[in-house]
Design a protein around this motif. Structure first.
Motif, mmCIF file in Angstrom:
data_model
loop_
_atom_site.group_PDB
_atom_site.id
_atom_site.type_symbol
_atom_site.label_atom_id
_atom_site.label_comp_id
_atom_site.label_asym_id
_atom_site.label_seq_id
_atom_site.Cartn_x
_atom_site.Cartn_y
_atom_site.Cartn_z
ATOM 1 N N MET A 1 0.823 -1.196 0.000
ATOM 2 C CA MET A 1 0.000 0.000 0.000
ATOM 3 C C MET A 1 0.864 1.255 0.000
ATOM 4 S SD MET A 1 -3.030 0.981 -0.058
ATOM 5 C CE MET A 1 -4.027 2.379 0.265
ATOM 6 N N ASP A 2 1.980 1.166 0.696
ATOM 7 C CA ASP A 2 2.863 2.322 0.776
ATOM 8 C C ASP A 2 3.504 2.627 -0.572
ATOM 9 O OD1 ASP A 2 3.651 4.314 2.472
ATOM 10 O OD2 ASP A 2 5.479 3.291 3.145
ATOM 11 N N SER A 3 3.821 1.579 -1.331
ATOM 12 C CA SER A 3 4.434 1.794 -2.640
ATOM 13 C C SER A 3 3.436 2.392 -3.633
ATOM 14 C CB SER A 3 5.003 0.496 -3.185
ATOM 15 O OG SER A 3 3.970 -0.447 -3.378
ATOM 16 N N VAL A 4 2.157 2.056 -3.495
ATOM 17 C CA VAL A 4 1.131 2.610 -4.376
ATOM 18 C C VAL A 4 1.001 4.116 -4.134
ATOM 19 C CG1 VAL A 4 -1.328 2.598 -4.937
ATOM 20 C CG2 VAL A 4 -0.125 0.442 -4.555
ATOM 21 N N LEU A 5 1.031 4.530 -2.875
ATOM 22 C CA LEU A 5 0.964 5.958 -2.573
ATOM 23 C C LEU A 5 2.214 6.687 -3.055
ATOM 24 C CD1 LEU A 5 -0.602 5.925 1.006
ATOM 25 C CD2 LEU A 5 -1.684 6.545 -1.148
ATOM 26 N N LEU A 11 3.416 10.248 -9.932
ATOM 27 C CA LEU A 11 2.718 10.336 -11.211
ATOM 28 C C LEU A 11 1.611 11.386 -11.250
ATOM 29 C CD1 LEU A 11 2.476 6.613 -12.304
ATOM 30 C CD2 LEU A 11 4.080 8.365 -13.045
ATOM 31 N N LEU A 12 1.012 11.715 -10.128
ATOM 32 C CA LEU A 12 -0.088 12.679 -10.129
ATOM 33 C C LEU A 12 0.336 14.061 -10.621
ATOM 34 C CD1 LEU A 12 -3.093 12.890 -9.570
ATOM 35 C CD2 LEU A 12 -2.524 13.582 -7.244
ATOM 36 N N PRO A 13 1.446 14.638 -10.134
ATOM 37 C CA PRO A 13 1.849 15.942 -10.686
ATOM 38 C C PRO A 13 2.171 15.881 -12.175
ATOM 39 C CG PRO A 13 3.026 15.515 -8.647
ATOM 40 C CD PRO A 13 2.290 14.265 -8.994
ATOM 41 N N VAL A 14 2.774 14.788 -12.626
ATOM 42 C CA VAL A 14 3.094 14.648 -14.048
ATOM 43 C C VAL A 14 1.808 14.589 -14.869
ATOM 44 C CG1 VAL A 14 4.144 13.114 -15.756
ATOM 45 C CG2 VAL A 14 5.293 13.513 -13.581
ATOM 46 N N ALA A 15 0.821 13.869 -14.389
ATOM 47 C CA ALA A 15 -0.453 13.764 -15.105
ATOM 48 C C ALA A 15 -1.176 15.108 -15.144
ATOM 49 C CB ALA A 15 -1.334 12.703 -14.451
ATOM 50 N N ILE A 16 -1.188 15.827 -14.033
ATOM 51 C CA ILE A 16 -1.867 17.125 -13.980
ATOM 52 C C ILE A 16 -1.226 18.106 -14.943
ATOM 53 C CG2 ILE A 16 -2.320 19.131 -12.508
ATOM 54 C CD1 ILE A 16 -2.660 17.131 -10.175
ATOM 55 N N VAL A 17 0.088 18.208 -14.898
ATOM 56 C CA VAL A 17 0.794 19.145 -15.771
ATOM 57 C C VAL A 17 0.672 18.702 -17.226
ATOM 58 C CG1 VAL A 17 3.058 20.104 -16.323
ATOM 59 C CG2 VAL A 17 2.346 19.902 -13.953
ATOM 60 N N GLY A 18 0.664 17.411 -17.472
ATOM 61 C CA GLY A 18 0.481 16.916 -18.834
ATOM 62 C C GLY A 18 -0.868 17.301 -19.412
ATOM 63 N N VAL A 19 -1.913 17.175 -18.618
ATOM 64 C CA VAL A 19 -3.254 17.562 -19.074
ATOM 65 C C VAL A 19 -3.310 19.058 -19.344
ATOM 66 C CG1 VAL A 19 -5.664 17.767 -18.335
ATOM 67 C CG2 VAL A 19 -4.441 15.614 -18.018
ATOM 68 N N ILE A 20 -2.709 19.859 -18.472
ATOM 69 C CA ILE A 20 -2.691 21.313 -18.668
ATOM 70 C C ILE A 20 -1.946 21.663 -19.951
ATOM 71 C CG2 ILE A 20 -1.771 23.487 -17.758
ATOM 72 C CD1 ILE A 20 -2.360 22.389 -14.940
ATOM 73 N N ALA A 21 -0.788 21.051 -20.161
ATOM 74 C CA ALA A 21 0.016 21.349 -21.349
ATOM 75 C C ALA A 21 -0.708 20.951 -22.632
ATOM 76 C CB ALA A 21 1.362 20.644 -21.254
ATOM 77 N N VAL A 22 -1.338 19.790 -22.627
ATOM 78 C CA VAL A 22 -2.077 19.361 -23.819
ATOM 79 C C VAL A 22 -3.239 20.315 -24.086
ATOM 80 C CG1 VAL A 22 -3.581 17.528 -24.724
ATOM 81 C CG2 VAL A 22 -1.386 16.951 -23.682
ATOM 82 N N PHE A 23 -3.935 20.743 -23.043
ATOM 83 C CA PHE A 23 -5.043 21.689 -23.210
ATOM 84 C C PHE A 23 -4.561 22.986 -23.859
ATOM 85 C CE2 PHE A 23 -7.148 25.445 -21.409
ATOM 86 C CZ PHE A 23 -8.408 25.293 -21.965
ATOM 87 N N LEU A 81 4.565 21.356 -10.820
ATOM 88 C CA LEU A 81 3.175 21.804 -10.668
ATOM 89 C C LEU A 81 3.055 23.318 -10.790
ATOM 90 C CD1 LEU A 81 1.741 19.554 -7.830
ATOM 91 C CD2 LEU A 81 0.926 19.736 -10.170
ATOM 92 N N GLY A 82 4.005 24.038 -10.210
ATOM 93 C CA GLY A 82 3.979 25.501 -10.295
ATOM 94 C C GLY A 82 4.103 25.982 -11.726
ATOM 95 N N ALA A 83 5.001 25.371 -12.486
ATOM 96 C CA ALA A 83 5.154 25.752 -13.887
ATOM 97 C C ALA A 83 3.906 25.399 -14.695
ATOM 98 C CB ALA A 83 6.379 25.076 -14.479
ATOM 99 N N GLY A 84 3.284 24.264 -14.390
ATOM 100 C CA GLY A 84 2.064 23.878 -15.097
ATOM 101 C C GLY A 84 0.901 24.808 -14.788
ATOM 102 N N ILE A 85 0.749 25.151 -13.538
ATOM 103 C CA ILE A 85 -0.312 26.088 -13.155
ATOM 104 C C ILE A 85 -0.008 27.475 -13.711
ATOM 105 C CG2 ILE A 85 -1.407 27.214 -11.168
ATOM 106 C CD1 ILE A 85 -1.014 24.511 -9.689
ATOM 107 N N GLY A 86 1.267 27.857 -13.725
ATOM 108 C CA GLY A 86 1.659 29.125 -14.337
ATOM 109 C C GLY A 86 1.397 29.144 -15.828
ATOM 110 N N LEU A 87 1.581 27.996 -16.496
ATOM 111 C CA LEU A 87 1.263 27.883 -17.918
ATOM 112 C C LEU A 87 -0.216 28.148 -18.154
ATOM 113 C CD1 LEU A 87 2.048 26.952 -20.855
ATOM 114 C CD2 LEU A 87 1.462 24.662 -20.103
ATOM 115 N N LEU A 88 -1.051 27.563 -17.319
ATOM 116 C CA LEU A 88 -2.491 27.762 -17.451
ATOM 117 C C LEU A 88 -2.881 29.215 -17.175
ATOM 118 C CD1 LEU A 88 -5.083 26.194 -18.064
ATOM 119 C CD2 LEU A 88 -5.315 25.796 -15.616
ATOM 120 N N CYS A 89 -2.314 29.798 -16.138
ATOM 121 C CA CYS A 89 -2.598 31.206 -15.823
ATOM 122 C C CYS A 89 -2.087 32.135 -16.926
ATOM 123 C CB CYS A 89 -1.974 31.588 -14.483
ATOM 124 S SG CYS A 89 -2.722 30.770 -13.080
ATOM 125 N N GLY A 90 -0.903 31.834 -17.466
ATOM 126 C CA GLY A 90 -0.368 32.626 -18.566
ATOM 127 C C GLY A 90 -1.230 32.533 -19.803
#
Length: 105
Positions: A1-5, A11-23, A81-90
């Motif tokens: 369970m610990d390895s899954v977390l 992977l979660l930050p990579v997925a979030i920033v990837g979705v933002i970049a593709v958008f 994550l900061g760069a991805g959110i900054g990309l979206l804000c920009g």
């Protein structure tokens, strides 16, 4: 369970920033194909418009480093994550600024 977390933490930050970049990329491609990219009359105003997305990424990454001082998280994840959110804000700043008319446009 610990390895899954652990894997999810990576992977979660990579997925979030990837979705933002593709958008953002898909929206910019659509605007290019339609011919509705923001154009300003003066070169100075166009330079400001063109620099909004990269500046958003820089400020987002800087804010993430600053917040990373106070919150316990990986610095690399924070910067990403900061760069991805900054990309979206920009991008949103680009949209707003490209629609504004006036004497400087």
């Amino acid at each position: 369970m610990d390895s899954v977390l652990g894997i999810a933490d990576i992977l979660l930050p990579v997925a979030i920033v990837g979705v933002i970049a593709v958008f953002v990329v898909v929206r910019m491609i659509q605007k290019t194909n339609k011919g509705t990219l923001g154009k300003k009359k003066t070169k100075e105003a166009q330079n400001v418009l063109d620099s909004l997305i990269p500046l958003g990424m820089i400020f987002g990454a800087a804010a993430a480093v600053f917040l990373g001082i106070f919150f316990p998280a990986s610095l690399l994840s924070n910067i990403g994550l900061g760069a991805g959110i900054g990309l979206l804000c920009g991008y949103f700043a680009y949209e707003i600024h490209s629609r504004k008319g006036g004497s400087h446009s």
